[in-house]
Design an enzyme around this catalytic site. Structure first.
Site, mmCIF file in Angstrom:
data_model
loop_
_atom_site.group_PDB
_atom_site.id
_atom_site.type_symbol
_atom_site.label_atom_id
_atom_site.label_comp_id
_atom_site.label_asym_id
_atom_site.label_seq_id
_atom_site.Cartn_x
_atom_site.Cartn_y
_atom_site.Cartn_z
ATOM 1 N N MET A 123 0.845 -1.196 0.000
ATOM 2 C CA MET A 123 0.000 0.000 0.000
ATOM 3 C C MET A 123 0.885 1.253 0.000
ATOM 4 O O MET A 123 0.447 2.337 0.374
ATOM 5 C CB MET A 123 -0.940 -0.021 1.203
ATOM 6 C CG MET A 123 -1.897 -1.219 1.148
ATOM 7 S SD MET A 123 -3.445 -0.991 1.995
ATOM 8 C CE MET A 123 -2.878 -0.769 3.656
ATOM 9 N N GLY A 124 2.148 1.078 -0.381
ATOM 10 C CA GLY A 124 3.045 2.228 -0.483
ATOM 11 C C GLY A 124 3.642 2.632 0.850
ATOM 12 O O GLY A 124 3.640 1.857 1.802
ATOM 13 N N HIS A 130 9.970 -3.360 3.024
ATOM 14 C CA HIS A 130 9.537 -3.673 1.652
ATOM 15 C C HIS A 130 10.744 -3.982 0.763
ATOM 16 O O HIS A 130 10.681 -4.856 -0.103
ATOM 17 C CB HIS A 130 8.785 -2.482 1.056
ATOM 18 C CG HIS A 130 7.480 -2.181 1.724
ATOM 19 N ND1 HIS A 130 7.279 -1.060 2.490
ATOM 20 C CD2 HIS A 130 6.310 -2.869 1.756
ATOM 21 C CE1 HIS A 130 6.054 -1.053 2.942
ATOM 22 N NE2 HIS A 130 5.433 -2.140 2.534
ATOM 23 N N GLN A 142 -10.271 -2.725 2.709
ATOM 24 C CA GLN A 142 -9.731 -3.366 3.925
ATOM 25 C C GLN A 142 -9.655 -2.413 5.114
ATOM 26 O O GLN A 142 -9.149 -2.767 6.164
ATOM 27 C CB GLN A 142 -8.364 -3.987 3.651
ATOM 28 C CG GLN A 142 -7.237 -3.006 3.398
ATOM 29 C CD GLN A 142 -5.958 -3.711 2.960
ATOM 30 O OE1 GLN A 142 -5.856 -4.198 1.844
ATOM 31 N NE2 GLN A 142 -4.985 -3.797 3.844
ATOM 32 N N GLN A 154 -2.301 -12.006 8.358
ATOM 33 C CA GLN A 154 -2.557 -11.730 6.935
ATOM 34 C C GLN A 154 -1.963 -12.829 6.048
ATOM 35 O O GLN A 154 -2.637 -13.367 5.186
ATOM 36 C CB GLN A 154 -1.964 -10.376 6.571
ATOM 37 C CG GLN A 154 -1.975 -10.070 5.080
ATOM 38 C CD GLN A 154 -1.633 -8.626 4.779
ATOM 39 O OE1 GLN A 154 -2.491 -7.775 4.814
ATOM 40 N NE2 GLN A 154 -0.386 -8.336 4.467
ATOM 41 N N SER A 197 4.864 1.104 7.569
ATOM 42 C CA SER A 197 4.530 2.374 6.909
ATOM 43 C C SER A 197 3.946 3.353 7.916
ATOM 44 O O SER A 197 4.022 4.561 7.738
ATOM 45 C CB SER A 197 3.511 2.127 5.802
ATOM 46 O OG SER A 197 4.024 1.174 4.909
ATOM 47 N N ARG A 198 3.331 2.815 8.965
ATOM 48 C CA ARG A 198 2.677 3.685 9.952
ATOM 49 C C ARG A 198 3.674 4.393 10.866
ATOM 50 O O ARG A 198 3.315 5.362 11.526
ATOM 51 C CB ARG A 198 1.704 2.877 10.802
ATOM 52 C CG ARG A 198 0.489 2.423 10.009
ATOM 53 C CD ARG A 198 -0.284 1.369 10.763
ATOM 54 N NE ARG A 198 -1.237 0.731 9.874
ATOM 55 C CZ ARG A 198 -2.510 1.025 9.786
ATOM 56 N NH1 ARG A 198 -3.000 1.963 10.554
ATOM 57 N NH2 ARG A 198 -3.311 0.405 8.954
#
Ligand code: PAF
Length: 281
Positions: A30-31, A37, A61, A154, A187-188
């Site tokens: 999701m970038g 990554h 989602q 996931q 990412s968060r």
């Protein structure tokens, strides 16, 4: 690196390469890309002839509009990072391109896999994840799919989907990447202050300490201890659950299974962080 915005263009590119006998590795994201990554890209490059990434912030989602709105989207930096690290192609579709018709739910039997942990606190989340990963796999038709261990539930659910729908793609799970202080890369994390990033190392410290307790305690006691640790000022733990890594169901004794995993979710500075540690395998 090629950047494709339409399904048709990406499919032509992949088909041409497959015709030349090349294998395709695919990493959906999701970038807001980071070293975690890039470690998936490295494994993809080591395993497949062609490495394809996708960046798509999948609306189906998110069960919280605010979370979707706030999700970081540094697309220029993402493209540069992928290019620097030798990605071959990026799929960067719009919502209309991914879901030309209303998103249809998948007919999957996930049993209790999506009822616990993330599933309990983010209703509908995994239905959305499975839906988008299935759609992306249908588009890319990769030989291998790369996902991170950080999202333990996931990848377990995606493996179940691959098995049930007999999708001819191998799922390769890559280890969690951590900063020097132990914070799992996410990412968060960019939404945390510097102080928050330092404090957030409490998560990995708690997981590591939990691992040392498995010979002298019970899952229930360790969970209670960890929830207390994670209730430090500024932290709001949602869960710390010790599960059977195959079924994701809580266990009563550490000897109940050969595969024991501790998973947690915690709020800090308005950011929801998840992490996990394999306690026994
Ligand atoms: O883990 C993620 O970034 C997302 O859930 C995924 C797998 C790209 C699906 O949108």
């Amino acid at each position: 690196m090629y950047v494709f915005k339409t399904v048709k263009d990406l499919q032509n590119y992949v088909a041409n390469n497959k015709r030349e006998g090349k294998t395709v590795g695919f990493t959906p994201t999701m970038g807001a890309l980071h070293e975690g990554h890039m470690s998936l890209l490295k494994v993809s490059k080591d395993n497949a002839d062609l490495s394809v990434f996708s960046i798509f912030v999948n609306p189906t989602q998110f069960n919280d509009e605010e979370d979707l709105k706030k999700y970081p989207r540094p697309i220029i930096a993402d493209i540069e990072l992928l290019e620097e690290n030798g990605c071959d192609a990026l799929f960067l579709p719009s919502v209309e391109e991914v879901y030309p018709n209303d998103p249809q739910p998948l007919n999957l039997d996930l049993g209790a896999l999506d009822k616990v942990m993330e599933g309990e606190f983010r209703p509908g989340h995994f239905a959305g994840v499975a839906q988008v990963v299935k759609r992306l796999l249908d588009i890319v038709l990769p030989d291998q799919l790369f996902m991170g261990q950080k999202d333990f539930q996931q990848f377990t659910i995606i493996q179940t989907m691959i098995n049930q729908l007999e999708i001819p793609t191998e799922l390769v799970v890559c280890p969690i990447m951590r900063t020097k202080s132990g914070l799992a890369m996410s990412s968060r994390n960019v939404r945390l202050s510097e102080k928050g990033r330092k404090e957030a190392t409490l998560l990995s410290k708690t997981l590591k300490a939990a691992k040392t307790k498995i010979d002298s305690s019970t899952p229930d006691k360790v969970e209670k201890w960890a929830m207390k640790e994670l209730s430090a000022p500024g932290f709001e733990p949602e869960y710390f659950t010790i599960v059977d890594g195959h079924t994701l169901q809580p266990i009563k004794e550490f000897s109940d299974t050969d595969y024991v995993v501790a998973c947690l979710a915690v709020w800090l500075e308005g950011v929801r962080l998840i992490d996990n540690e394999i306690l026994k395998s």
